[in-house]
Structure formats: structure tokens, C-alpha cells
Design a protein around this motif. Structure first.
Motif, PDB file in Angstrom:
ATOM      1  N   ALA A 181       3.238  -1.672  -2.191  1.00  0.00           N
ATOM      2  CA  ALA A 181       2.079  -1.600  -2.587  1.00  0.00           C
ATOM      3  C   ALA A 181       1.577  -0.158  -3.225  1.00  0.00           C
ATOM      4  N   ILE A 182       2.116   0.906  -2.423  1.00  0.00           N
ATOM      5  CA  ILE A 182       1.915   2.138  -2.957  1.00  0.00           C
ATOM      6  C   ILE A 182       2.252   2.343  -4.648  1.00  0.00           C
ATOM      7  N   GLU A 183       3.381   1.678  -4.730  1.00  0.00           N
ATOM      8  CA  GLU A 183       3.849   1.829  -6.222  1.00  0.00           C
ATOM      9  C   GLU A 183       3.038   1.124  -7.163  1.00  0.00           C
ATOM     10  N   SER A 184       2.413  -0.154  -6.990  1.00  0.00           N
ATOM     11  CA  SER A 184       1.578  -0.639  -7.759  1.00  0.00           C
ATOM     12  C   SER A 184       0.066  -0.199  -7.622  1.00  0.00           C
ATOM     13  N   TYR A 185      -0.242   0.570  -6.553  1.00  0.00           N
ATOM     14  CA  TYR A 185      -1.447   1.038  -6.267  1.00  0.00           C
ATOM     15  C   TYR A 185      -1.796   2.481  -7.147  1.00  0.00           C
ATOM     16  N   GLY A 186      -0.618   3.106  -7.133  1.00  0.00           N
ATOM     17  CA  GLY A 186      -0.711   4.727  -7.391  1.00  0.00           C
ATOM     18  C   GLY A 186      -1.021   5.493  -6.338  1.00  0.00           C
ATOM     19  N   GLU A 187      -2.026   6.306  -6.566  1.00  0.00           N
ATOM     20  CA  GLU A 187      -2.140   7.447  -5.377  1.00  0.00           C
ATOM     21  C   GLU A 187      -2.556   6.666  -4.161  1.00  0.00           C
ATOM     22  N   VAL A 188      -2.227   7.171  -3.031  1.00  0.00           N
ATOM     23  CA  VAL A 188      -2.582   6.824  -1.758  1.00  0.00           C
ATOM     24  C   VAL A 188      -3.288   7.739  -0.960  1.00  0.00           C
ATOM     25  N   SER A 189      -4.127   7.804  -0.119  1.00  0.00           N
ATOM     26  CA  SER A 189      -4.756   8.558   0.631  1.00  0.00           C
ATOM     27  C   SER A 189      -3.809   9.107   1.994  1.00  0.00           C
ATOM     28  N   ALA A 190      -3.739  10.322   2.472  1.00  0.00           N
ATOM     29  CA  ALA A 190      -2.971  10.563   3.763  1.00  0.00           C
ATOM     30  C   ALA A 190      -3.313   9.362   4.654  1.00  0.00           C
ATOM     31  N   GLU A 191      -4.497   9.151   5.112  1.00  0.00           N
ATOM     32  CA  GLU A 191      -4.803   8.179   6.074  1.00  0.00           C
ATOM     33  C   GLU A 191      -4.438   7.115   5.931  1.00  0.00           C
ATOM     34  N   MET A 192      -4.302   6.460   4.636  1.00  0.00           N
ATOM     35  CA  MET A 192      -3.717   5.069   4.510  1.00  0.00           C
ATOM     36  C   MET A 192      -2.106   5.134   4.550  1.00  0.00           C
ATOM     37  N   LEU A 193      -1.521   6.149   4.161  1.00  0.00           N
ATOM     38  CA  LEU A 193      -0.155   6.370   4.621  1.00  0.00           C
ATOM     39  C   LEU A 193      -0.022   6.411   5.903  1.00  0.00           C
ATOM     40  N   ALA A 194      -0.708   7.405   6.585  1.00  0.00           N
ATOM     41  CA  ALA A 194      -0.360   7.542   8.252  1.00  0.00           C
ATOM     42  C   ALA A 194      -0.717   5.968   8.846  1.00  0.00           C
ATOM     43  N   GLY A 195      -1.551   5.335   8.423  1.00  0.00           N
ATOM     44  CA  GLY A 195      -1.895   3.828   9.165  1.00  0.00           C
ATOM     45  C   GLY A 195      -0.888   2.956   8.851  1.00  0.00           C
ATOM     46  N   GLY A 196      -0.269   2.855   7.719  1.00  0.00           N
ATOM     47  CA  GLY A 196       0.965   2.382   7.378  1.00  0.00           C
ATOM     48  C   GLY A 196       2.140   2.587   8.147  1.00  0.00           C
ATOM     49  N   LEU A 197       2.469   3.895   8.278  1.00  0.00           N
ATOM     50  CA  LEU A 197       3.503   4.276   8.797  1.00  0.00           C
ATOM     51  C   LEU A 197       3.454   3.970  10.435  1.00  0.00           C
ATOM     52  N   LYS A 198       2.218   3.844  11.097  1.00  0.00           N
ATOM     53  CA  LYS A 198       2.019   3.535  12.339  1.00  0.00           C
ATOM     54  C   LYS A 198       2.324   2.181  12.563  1.00  0.00           C
ATOM     55  N   VAL A 199       1.816   1.243  11.761  1.00  0.00           N
ATOM     56  CA  VAL A 199       1.915  -0.118  11.764  1.00  0.00           C
ATOM     57  C   VAL A 199       3.405  -0.300  11.565  1.00  0.00           C
ATOM     58  N   ALA A 200       4.081   0.178  10.719  1.00  0.00           N
ATOM     59  CA  ALA A 200       5.623   0.257  10.544  1.00  0.00           C
ATOM     60  C   ALA A 200       6.481   0.511  11.839  1.00  0.00           C
ATOM     61  N   SER A 201       5.764   1.381  12.635  1.00  0.00           N
ATOM     62  CA  SER A 201       6.644   1.943  13.738  1.00  0.00           C
ATOM     63  C   SER A 201       6.473   1.224  15.144  1.00  0.00           C
ATOM     64  N   LEU A 202       5.552   0.212  14.825  1.00  0.00           N
ATOM     65  CA  LEU A 202       5.232  -0.687  16.150  1.00  0.00           C
ATOM     66  C   LEU A 202       6.484  -1.676  16.641  1.00  0.00           C
ATOM     67  N   ALA A 203       6.740  -2.107  15.599  1.00  0.00           N
ATOM     68  CA  ALA A 203       8.171  -3.183  15.893  1.00  0.00           C
ATOM     69  C   ALA A 203       9.363  -2.512  16.618  1.00  0.00           C
ATOM     70  N   PRO A 204       9.757  -1.360  15.890  1.00  0.00           N
ATOM     71  CA  PRO A 204      10.896  -0.588  16.469  1.00  0.00           C
ATOM     72  C   PRO A 204      10.537   0.042  17.964  1.00  0.00           C
ATOM     73  N   VAL A 205       9.397   0.590  17.974  1.00  0.00           N
ATOM     74  CA  VAL A 205       9.033   1.021  19.295  1.00  0.00           C
ATOM     75  C   VAL A 205       9.119  -0.008  20.263  1.00  0.00           C
TER      76      VAL A 205
END
Length: 116
Positions: free
Chosen positions: A70-94
Motif C-alpha cells: 500500500a505504501i509503495e502504491s500510495y507514495g508518501e506516507v505520514s508518520a502517523e499512518m506508518l505508526a498506526g500500521g506498525l501498531k496493527v502489525a504488532s498486535l498478532a505477534p504480541v
């Protein structure tokens, strides 16, 4: 609150982890009540706990691949959006790590009280 986090972390990975947690708790309680099959129960609990942590990390990797697409197709991404995505990606392993620790704690207690 719990089901919001399960949905937020991706239902495909989080709900099976939730059911694995319930199964693990049932197996630990069953192992406490059944004295004769301790080795079999410990082995089963160990395998299921390991499966949970691997399933959680698989969910993270698949989620990150989707996010990077999604980042590759969208281009620039805000820090907030990146942080939110990383948080969501971390829920399953936690959650998988939490289940793994519950299983390991059950194994430690079962091994401690096991009579040879």
C-alpha cells in the motif's frame, strides 16, 4: 475492548489465536486434573504454544507485506499512518507471545508438581 483489539489486529489471525488461548487454558486445567497423562499433556501444550507464537509472527509478516504494498502504491506516507500500521502489525505477534508465555507457565507448573 478485547474484541476491538482482535478485530484491529486482523480477525484472520487474531480470532484463531483467541481460540488457541482458550484451548490452551482448557488443556492446562485438564492436565492438572489428570495426573497420569502429564507427559502427553505437557508435549501437547508445548506444541500448541509454539504454534501460537509462529501464527502471530506469520500474521505480522503478511500484514507488513500488505502495508508495504500500500505504501509503495500510495507514495508518501505520514508518520502517523506508518505508526498506526506498525501498531496493527504488532498486535498478532504480541498476542501470540502472550499465549506462548501462558503455555510455558503452565508447563513449568505442571513439571514442578509432576510426580515421577
Amino acid at each position: 475492548m478485547l474484541f476491538d483489539r482482535l478485530n484491529e489486529g486482523g480477525p484472520f489471525f487474531m480470532y484463531p489465536l483467541f481460540f488457541i488461548l482458550i484451548l490452551l487454558i482448557i488443556l492446562i486445567v485438564k492436565a492438572f486434573l489428570q495426573k497420569g497423562l502429564a507427559d502427553k499433556n505437557i508435549s501437547l501444550i508445548s506444541s500448541i504454544a509454539l504454534f501460537a507464537i509462529v501464527w502471530g509472527f506469520l500474521g505480522q509478516i503478511i500484514g507488513l507485506i500488505g502495508a508495504f504494498d500500500a505504501i509503495e502504491s500510495y507514495g508518501e506516507v505520514s508518520a502517523e499512518m506508518l505508526a498506526g500500521g506498525l501498531k496493527v502489525a504488532s498486535l498478532a505477534p504480541v498476542f501470540g507471545m502472550f499465549i506462548f508465555l501462558v503455555g510455558r507457565l503452565g508447563i513449568i507448573i505442571l513439571t514442578w508438581i509432576k510426580k515421577d
